[in-house]
Design a protein around this motif. Structure first.
Motif, mmCIF file in Angstrom:
data_model
loop_
_atom_site.group_PDB
_atom_site.id
_atom_site.type_symbol
_atom_site.label_atom_id
_atom_site.label_comp_id
_atom_site.label_asym_id
_atom_site.label_seq_id
_atom_site.Cartn_x
_atom_site.Cartn_y
_atom_site.Cartn_z
ATOM 1 N N GLY A 149 0.804 -1.214 0.000
ATOM 2 C CA GLY A 149 0.000 0.000 0.000
ATOM 3 C C GLY A 149 0.837 1.262 0.000
ATOM 4 N N GLY A 150 0.599 2.147 -0.978
ATOM 5 C CA GLY A 150 1.283 3.420 -1.044
ATOM 6 C C GLY A 150 2.694 3.351 -1.566
ATOM 7 N N THR A 151 3.174 2.139 -1.940
ATOM 8 C CA THR A 151 4.557 2.007 -2.398
ATOM 9 C C THR A 151 4.661 1.664 -3.884
ATOM 10 O OG1 THR A 151 4.661 -0.365 -1.884
ATOM 11 C CG2 THR A 151 5.209 1.177 -0.111
ATOM 12 N N ILE A 152 3.525 1.548 -4.573
ATOM 13 C CA ILE A 152 3.557 1.161 -5.980
ATOM 14 C C ILE A 152 4.034 2.349 -6.812
ATOM 15 C CG2 ILE A 152 2.229 0.242 -7.903
ATOM 16 C CD1 ILE A 152 0.204 -0.787 -5.827
ATOM 17 N N PRO A 153 5.097 2.191 -7.602
ATOM 18 C CA PRO A 153 5.598 3.315 -8.399
ATOM 19 C C PRO A 153 4.645 3.678 -9.530
ATOM 20 C CG PRO A 153 6.763 1.289 -8.966
ATOM 21 C CD PRO A 153 5.893 0.961 -7.788
ATOM 22 N N VAL A 154 4.543 4.966 -9.819
ATOM 23 C CA VAL A 154 3.689 5.467 -10.897
ATOM 24 C C VAL A 154 4.525 6.386 -11.787
ATOM 25 C CG1 VAL A 154 1.599 6.749 -11.465
ATOM 26 C CG2 VAL A 154 1.658 5.335 -9.408
ATOM 27 N N PRO A 155 4.568 6.138 -13.097
ATOM 28 C CA PRO A 155 5.352 6.985 -13.992
ATOM 29 C C PRO A 155 4.678 8.333 -14.213
ATOM 30 C CG PRO A 155 4.154 5.359 -15.262
ATOM 31 C CD PRO A 155 3.926 5.029 -13.809
ATOM 32 N N PRO A 156 5.366 9.269 -14.871
ATOM 33 C CA PRO A 156 4.772 10.577 -15.132
ATOM 34 C C PRO A 156 3.543 10.474 -16.031
ATOM 35 C CG PRO A 156 7.148 10.617 -15.483
ATOM 36 C CD PRO A 156 6.757 9.185 -15.322
ATOM 37 N N ARG A 157 2.725 11.517 -15.995
ATOM 38 C CA ARG A 157 1.540 11.597 -16.834
ATOM 39 C C ARG A 157 1.934 11.416 -18.305
ATOM 40 N NH1 ARG A 157 -3.549 13.854 -16.133
ATOM 41 N NH2 ARG A 157 -4.556 14.619 -18.029
ATOM 42 N N GLY A 158 1.154 10.631 -19.014
ATOM 43 C CA GLY A 158 1.440 10.384 -20.416
ATOM 44 C C GLY A 158 2.389 9.234 -20.665
ATOM 45 N N GLU A 159 2.915 8.614 -19.599
ATOM 46 C CA GLU A 159 3.828 7.480 -19.755
ATOM 47 C C GLU A 159 3.288 6.240 -19.053
ATOM 48 O OE1 GLU A 159 7.804 8.448 -18.630
ATOM 49 O OE2 GLU A 159 7.756 10.403 -19.626
ATOM 50 N N LEU A 160 1.975 6.171 -18.969
ATOM 51 C CA LEU A 160 1.352 5.035 -18.295
ATOM 52 C C LEU A 160 1.430 3.784 -19.157
ATOM 53 C CD1 LEU A 160 -1.836 6.807 -16.920
ATOM 54 C CD2 LEU A 160 0.278 6.319 -15.686
ATOM 55 N N ARG A 161 1.347 2.654 -18.474
ATOM 56 C CA ARG A 161 1.396 1.353 -19.142
ATOM 57 C C ARG A 161 0.272 0.508 -18.568
ATOM 58 N NH1 ARG A 161 4.239 -3.750 -18.707
ATOM 59 N NH2 ARG A 161 5.133 -4.368 -20.738
ATOM 60 N N GLY A 162 -0.534 -0.062 -19.452
ATOM 61 C CA GLY A 162 -1.634 -0.872 -18.963
ATOM 62 C C GLY A 162 -2.262 -1.676 -20.074
ATOM 63 N N ALA A 163 -3.195 -2.534 -19.686
ATOM 64 C CA ALA A 163 -3.810 -3.464 -20.627
ATOM 65 C C ALA A 163 -5.274 -3.141 -20.834
ATOM 66 C CB ALA A 163 -3.661 -4.895 -20.118
ATOM 67 N N ALA A 164 -5.756 -3.453 -22.026
ATOM 68 C CA ALA A 164 -7.178 -3.319 -22.342
ATOM 69 C C ALA A 164 -7.633 -4.584 -23.053
ATOM 70 C CB ALA A 164 -7.435 -2.102 -23.214
ATOM 71 N N MET A 165 -8.549 -5.298 -22.436
ATOM 72 C CA MET A 165 -9.124 -6.493 -23.043
ATOM 73 C C MET A 165 -10.226 -6.059 -24.008
ATOM 74 S SD MET A 165 -7.036 -7.774 -20.966
ATOM 75 C CE MET A 165 -7.384 -6.811 -19.515
ATOM 76 N N THR A 166 -9.878 -5.864 -25.263
ATOM 77 C CA THR A 166 -10.806 -5.259 -26.230
ATOM 78 C C THR A 166 -11.666 -6.273 -26.975
ATOM 79 O OG1 THR A 166 -9.087 -5.302 -27.952
ATOM 80 C CG2 THR A 166 -9.252 -3.305 -26.593
ATOM 81 N N ARG A 167 -11.390 -7.555 -26.810
ATOM 82 C CA ARG A 167 -12.077 -8.577 -27.612
ATOM 83 C C ARG A 167 -13.594 -8.490 -27.505
ATOM 84 N NH1 ARG A 167 -11.809 -15.086 -26.404
ATOM 85 N NH2 ARG A 167 -13.412 -15.731 -27.909
ATOM 86 N N PHE A 168 -14.111 -8.278 -26.301
ATOM 87 C CA PHE A 168 -15.554 -8.309 -26.096
ATOM 88 C C PHE A 168 -16.192 -6.919 -26.052
ATOM 89 C CE2 PHE A 168 -13.924 -12.247 -24.134
ATOM 90 C CZ PHE A 168 -14.643 -13.173 -24.861
ATOM 91 N N LEU A 169 -15.389 -5.869 -26.203
ATOM 92 C CA LEU A 169 -15.942 -4.523 -26.154
ATOM 93 C C LEU A 169 -16.888 -4.274 -27.332
ATOM 94 C CD1 LEU A 169 -12.776 -2.389 -25.296
ATOM 95 C CD2 LEU A 169 -14.744 -2.772 -23.803
ATOM 96 N N PRO A 170 -17.937 -3.482 -27.132
ATOM 97 C CA PRO A 170 -18.743 -3.054 -28.274
ATOM 98 C C PRO A 170 -17.850 -2.335 -29.292
ATOM 99 C CG PRO A 170 -19.807 -2.471 -26.205
ATOM 100 C CD PRO A 170 -18.428 -2.937 -25.856
ATOM 101 N N PRO A 171 -18.126 -2.470 -30.582
ATOM 102 C CA PRO A 171 -17.223 -1.921 -31.607
ATOM 103 C C PRO A 171 -16.891 -0.441 -31.416
ATOM 104 C CG PRO A 171 -18.836 -3.361 -32.623
ATOM 105 C CD PRO A 171 -19.232 -3.246 -31.180
#
Length: 269
Positions: A149-171
């Motif tokens: 808790g409270g120790t997870i590093p976060v990069p600067p704005r605009g340099e985020l990294r993450g996943a999006a499971m787009t397979r089932f999203l509406p078009p």
């Protein structure tokens, strides 16, 4: 019991992994894998691990109920227990079954505890990476025994990294998410294992993840753990996620600022 429950359930997950899941990894034959729904497979490891975990969890909390993914596949009425009074366990015996069945990583074993209908604790084990996250909703998350808790590093704005499971999203939503990914940093396709996505938020490997399908066993454990570590788990409209909801769409982020930035980049019209 509360003093040792985090360790007790963690030990039980490791037992299921060591005795059932890992011995079958890359050793399944055709008879060990079947289709339980169009495009969804189940293996003998899923069923055996759920049996072991269910019995062990009931021993840890006598009188508790278990709602497991494979049990619900056989009897959907079991989901009604998520709103019951008392203790109810949610179990995903092998999260990322398609990966496991194909001999790929990652996959995970996951458990969440609901008391009087509210998620109060969660556990995720990636047995190949030997990574275990556990935590109480009101008392923080530990990763391999260390508080996060409270120790997870976060990069600067605009340099985020993450996943999006787009397979089932509406078009329309899928197109918006893919276009918005260019504005936030790095948008990953996902690992077909919700448990690993949550662990990667807790370790700082990524700062967010976006889902469309939100089955309770896939997300109750991880949302408890991320929130207990200071993160956010909400529907696209900003409503807090709850495993008894019937809605679609979930955005999870390491903190409030990241959640808002990603929501604005990927989901704003």
């Amino acid at each position: 019991m509360a003093d040792t429950l985090l360790d007790d359930v963690g030990d039980l997950l490791r037992e299921a992994a060591d005795q059932v899941v890992l011995p079958l990894f890359r050793k399944l034959d055709d008879a060990d894998v079947s289709e339980k729904a169009p495009g969804e497979v189940v293996t003998i490891a899923d069923r055996r691990a759920e049996e072991l975990l269910s019995a062990g969890l009931r021993r840890l909390r006598p009188g508790s109920k278990v709602v497991g993914e494979e049990g619900v596949a056989d009897d959907p009425e079991l989901l009604r227990h998520l709103r019951d009074a008392g203790d109810v366990w949610l179990v995903d015996p092998v999260d990322g079954t398609a990966n496991f069945a194909a001999g790929r990583r990652p996959f995970a074993l996951m458990v969440s505890l609901l008391t009087d209908g509210q998620p109060v604790a969660g556990w995720i084990l990636d047995p190949l990476a030997d990574t275990l996250a556990a935590g109480w909703a009101d008392d923080g998350t530990v990763l391999n025994g260390r508080p996060v808790g409270g120790t997870i590093p976060v990069p600067p704005r605009g340099e985020l990294r993450g996943a999006a499971m787009t397979r089932f999203l509406p078009p329309e939503t899928r197109d918006r998410v893919r276009a918005g990914g260019r504005r936030i940093g790095e948008l990953l396709p996902g690992q077909h294992c919700a448990g690993r996505e949550y662990l990667d938020i807790l370790t700082g490997e990524q700062q967010f993840t976006l889902f469309w399908r939100t089955l309770p066993w896939d997300h109750a454990p991880g949302t408890v753990l991320v929130r207990a570590a200071g993160g956010v788990a909400r529907r696209f409209d900003g409503v807090d996620y709850h495993p008894t909801d019937d809605g679609r769409g979930l955005l999870v982020a390491v903190n409030e600022q990241v959640w808002t930035e990603v929501r604005d980049a990927l989901l704003a019209p």
